[in-house]
Motif scaffolding. Structure first.
Motif: not given
Length: 137
Positions: A77-104
């Motif tokens: 996430f960027l500041d009000q001026n649409k610039r990156l800031t140090p220690d900016a908030s972020y969202l991470d989405f990661t998809l993982e599939e279990s090799q054993l159960t095939q569950e996502v």
């Protein structure tokens, strides 16, 4: 969800099983149209390829700082001026599939100024219910 840059940040991580393939899920995490269906009021992409997440009619600009097709995506996430800031908030989405159960599994990492674990858990639980309704999983 991003707020002003005055308070310290909190790292909230949660994982959800989702009954859908990574190929079906990924567009819901990495495209404006997919995110709009479950994540917030609206998501638009501006002329500079920044994402504009709209919550409560308020814009929150972010850059997709990394992505791996059908695997992960990160929005910084960027500041009000649409610039990156140090220690900016972020969202991470990661998809993982279990090799054993095939569950996502969808792992969410929400790095923001929101510190109430219970509130964050409830918010993400309800968002994931909406996502599962969209993907049928």
């Amino acid at each position: 969800m991003p707020l002003s840059a005055t308070r310290s940040k909190h790292r909230f991580s949660v994982e959800y099983p989702i009954n859908a393939s990574t190929k079906i899920l990924y567009p819901y995490l990495a495209s404006a149209s997919g995110l709009t269906q479950w994540f917030c009021q609206d998501v638009r992409i501006d002329e500079d390829h920044r994402f504009n997440f709209i919550w409560d009619n308020q814009p929150h600009y972010a850059e997709m700082s990394s992505h791996r097709t059908n695997r992960s995506v990160r929005y910084v996430f960027l500041d009000q001026n649409k610039r990156l800031t140090p220690d900016a908030s972020y969202l991470d989405f990661t998809l993982e599939e279990s090799q054993l159960t095939q569950e996502v599994y969808l792992r969410v990492l929400d790095y923001s100024e929101e510190t109430d674990e219970e509130e964050l858990q409830e918010m993400w639980d309800s968002l994931i219910v909406k996502l599962r309704e969209q993907v049928g999983g």
